[in-house]
Design an enzyme around this catalytic site. Sequence first.
Site, mmCIF file in Angstrom:
data_model
loop_
_atom_site.group_PDB
_atom_site.id
_atom_site.type_symbol
_atom_site.label_atom_id
_atom_site.label_comp_id
_atom_site.label_asym_id
_atom_site.label_seq_id
_atom_site.Cartn_x
_atom_site.Cartn_y
_atom_site.Cartn_z
ATOM 1 N N HIS A 204 12.478 -20.346 -49.182
ATOM 2 C CA HIS A 204 11.013 -20.189 -49.073
ATOM 3 C C HIS A 204 10.427 -20.765 -47.786
ATOM 4 C CE1 HIS A 204 11.379 -24.274 -50.742
ATOM 5 N NE2 HIS A 204 10.255 -24.523 -50.079
HETATM 6 C C1 UD1 Z 1 4.678 -25.448 -50.157
HETATM 7 C C2 UD1 Z 1 4.905 -26.621 -49.220
HETATM 8 C C3 UD1 Z 1 6.394 -26.767 -48.932
HETATM 9 C C4 UD1 Z 1 7.191 -26.859 -50.216
HETATM 10 C C5 UD1 Z 1 6.867 -25.682 -51.120
HETATM 11 C C6 UD1 Z 1 7.527 -25.896 -52.445
HETATM 12 C C7 UD1 Z 1 3.186 -27.183 -47.566
HETATM 13 C C8 UD1 Z 1 2.816 -27.080 -46.128
HETATM 14 N N1 UD1 Z 1 4.227 -26.440 -47.953
HETATM 15 O O1 UD1 Z 1 5.104 -24.275 -49.469
HETATM 16 O O2 UD1 Z 1 6.614 -27.957 -48.204
HETATM 17 O O3 UD1 Z 1 8.559 -26.846 -49.901
HETATM 18 O O4 UD1 Z 1 5.435 -25.634 -51.333
HETATM 19 O O5 UD1 Z 1 7.628 -24.738 -53.188
HETATM 20 O O6 UD1 Z 1 2.566 -27.892 -48.289
HETATM 21 N N2 UD1 Z 1 1.648 -18.630 -53.879
HETATM 22 C C9 UD1 Z 1 1.492 -17.960 -55.052
HETATM 23 N N3 UD1 Z 1 1.371 -18.696 -56.192
HETATM 24 C C10 UD1 Z 1 1.405 -20.049 -56.220
HETATM 25 C C11 UD1 Z 1 1.540 -20.717 -54.992
HETATM 26 C C12 UD1 Z 1 1.665 -20.008 -53.820
HETATM 27 O O7 UD1 Z 1 1.458 -16.736 -55.098
HETATM 28 O O8 UD1 Z 1 1.293 -20.654 -57.299
HETATM 29 C C13 UD1 Z 1 1.825 -17.844 -52.630
HETATM 30 C C14 UD1 Z 1 0.529 -17.593 -51.893
HETATM 31 O O9 UD1 Z 1 0.598 -16.319 -51.319
HETATM 32 C C15 UD1 Z 1 0.588 -18.612 -50.772
HETATM 33 C C16 UD1 Z 1 2.085 -18.736 -50.498
HETATM 34 O O10 UD1 Z 1 2.697 -18.554 -51.759
HETATM 35 O O11 UD1 Z 1 -0.137 -18.225 -49.650
HETATM 36 C C17 UD1 Z 1 2.495 -20.073 -49.921
HETATM 37 O O12 UD1 Z 1 2.024 -21.164 -50.715
HETATM 38 P P1 UD1 Z 1 1.752 -22.609 -50.032
HETATM 39 O O13 UD1 Z 1 1.469 -23.629 -51.086
HETATM 40 O O14 UD1 Z 1 0.775 -22.493 -48.939
HETATM 41 O O15 UD1 Z 1 3.108 -22.923 -49.328
HETATM 42 P P2 UD1 Z 1 4.567 -22.849 -49.884
HETATM 43 O O16 UD1 Z 1 5.335 -21.883 -49.082
HETATM 44 O O17 UD1 Z 1 4.549 -22.696 -51.353
HETATM 45 N N1 UDP Z 2 13.110 -25.268 -58.776
HETATM 46 C C1 UDP Z 2 12.771 -24.717 -60.011
HETATM 47 N N2 UDP Z 2 12.776 -23.364 -60.137
HETATM 48 C C2 UDP Z 2 13.118 -22.522 -59.119
HETATM 49 C C3 UDP Z 2 13.457 -23.099 -57.860
HETATM 50 C C4 UDP Z 2 13.422 -24.477 -57.724
HETATM 51 O O1 UDP Z 2 12.480 -25.435 -60.959
HETATM 52 O O2 UDP Z 2 13.122 -21.300 -59.315
HETATM 53 C C5 UDP Z 2 13.085 -26.735 -58.637
HETATM 54 C C6 UDP Z 2 14.313 -27.389 -58.045
HETATM 55 O O3 UDP Z 2 15.287 -27.629 -59.055
HETATM 56 C C7 UDP Z 2 13.733 -28.666 -57.471
HETATM 57 C C8 UDP Z 2 12.380 -28.235 -56.968
HETATM 58 O O4 UDP Z 2 12.068 -27.037 -57.687
HETATM 59 O O5 UDP Z 2 13.561 -29.648 -58.497
HETATM 60 C C9 UDP Z 2 12.414 -27.950 -55.478
HETATM 61 O O6 UDP Z 2 11.204 -27.356 -55.117
HETATM 62 P P1 UDP Z 2 11.058 -26.362 -53.899
HETATM 63 O O7 UDP Z 2 12.378 -25.817 -53.520
HETATM 64 O O8 UDP Z 2 9.967 -25.405 -54.253
HETATM 65 O O9 UDP Z 2 10.460 -27.293 -52.754
HETATM 66 P P2 UDP Z 2 11.117 -28.269 -51.666
HETATM 67 O O10 UDP Z 2 12.018 -29.210 -52.366
HETATM 68 O O11 UDP Z 2 11.784 -27.413 -50.656
HETATM 69 O O12 UDP Z 2 9.927 -28.933 -51.054
#
Ligand code: UD1
Ligand code: UDP
Length: 357
Positions: A204
């Site tokens: 992601h």
């Molecule tokens: C965010 C964090 C990242 C973390 C990740 C975990 C920041 C800068 N980034 O990235 O560090 O690793 O979360 O998963 O804080 N969206 C949905 N539904 C949701 C949430 C998001 O559809 O519930 C979509 C939206 O289109 C949104 C995109 O995902 O624009 C990105 O979401 P965002 O929270 O901005 O960043 P992540 O890529 O999720």
């Molecule tokens: N995770 C989850 N479901 C998924 C993918 C990840 O529960 O489909 C869990 C994973 O086991 C870990 C956490 O989400 O506990 C990691 O989050 P993510 O990869 O979104 O963010 P990051 O750690 O990169 O910030």
Amino acid sequence: MHVLHVVGARPNFMKAAPVYRGLERLAVRQTLVHTGQHYDDRMCTVFFDELGLPKPDVDLGVGSGTHALQTAAVMERFEPVVLGTQPTWVVVYGDVNSTVAAALVCSKLGIRVAHVEAGLRSWDRTMPEEINRLVTDQLADLLLTHSPECEDNLAREGVDRSKVKFVGNTMIDTLVRLLPKAVVSWPDLRRSLGLEDYALVTLHRPSNVDSPDRLALIMAALEQISHSIRVVFPVHPRTRAQLNAQDLIPPVQVTLLEPQGYLAFLSLQAHARVVITDSGGVQEETTYLEVPCLTLRANTERPVTIAEGTNRLLRDDPASIVPAVASVLNDWKPNGRRPALWDGHAGDRIAGLLAVK
Ligand code: UD1
Ligand code: UDP
């Protein structure tokens, strides 16, 4: 004593639950604030249930946006909550936009901030999370680290060592607590997905999925792997949006799933032959589980998962996935160990520190 926790995105929930439970055991008054950075049921609600976190006391409902809009929305909506509740401590987790936003608000109000997972550094400022880590650590009053190199990283940036405490890994606390439950659910999950040997994929990071060319190369590599092993890929919403926008449809041997709940995903990790990821948390969990992990990034802020664990950085090139997977399938031998204090008790250590200060 009153502790306020700020959570907002998927990985925050696993990190916060053990601290919440530790403070509950000490009968400390607590407030749980969910910023709403993640809001889909599969990206947040499911975790509150599975991890035993209470319903948030406050939901700021910020949703998605540009970095500036999202960070500003958390700040604007969080400030009155802090002013109204006057906590003794605000605890922030990890490196997401909600983390830095809450830390900024508190530092201006003179409210003490504790940062769980302080001191991680990728040394790569093109990563939005690196900016969030640097700023949060400058503002925090108590910096709680999960591996020894973090204290040196912080000292190099002028952070007083007396503010840094090596407490261990709260994300691993959650894993230790819930692994037995996840294992019980495995036979049903395995049957429903028809799984034998498989590679588990989760991606992601904007650096991998936001560029159409790079994402197409990654999907091509996964297709190649799928000729030798089934590929299971729970898709983050950011990645799903990009796959849809480019009409990238994988072959049947690459199974795309919705984001999984914690127990299902943990079980999928524990039984995978190999995990391919760019997630921070997954690098740690595979280390604990002693499952080989290939990280599709140029760097990692979690070097302990390479030095001591099962993680390996791939060349920053999607084509490198294919030979790396072949090498794991042919000659993987368990060679890692669990890092110090990744023992299931970090949350209690943190609770103990907060309760006396
Ligand atoms: C965010 C964090 C990242 C973390 C990740 C975990 C920041 C800068 N980034 O990235 O560090 O690793 O979360 O998963 O804080 N969206 C949905 N539904 C949701 C949430 C998001 O559809 O519930 C979509 C939206 O289109 C949104 C995109 O995902 O624009 C990105 O979401 P965002 O929270 O901005 O960043 P992540 O890529 O999720
Ligand atoms: N995770 C989850 N479901 C998924 C993918 C990840 O529960 O489909 C869990 C994973 O086991 C870990 C956490 O989400 O506990 C990691 O989050 P993510 O990869 O979104 O963010 P990051 O750690 O990169 O910030």
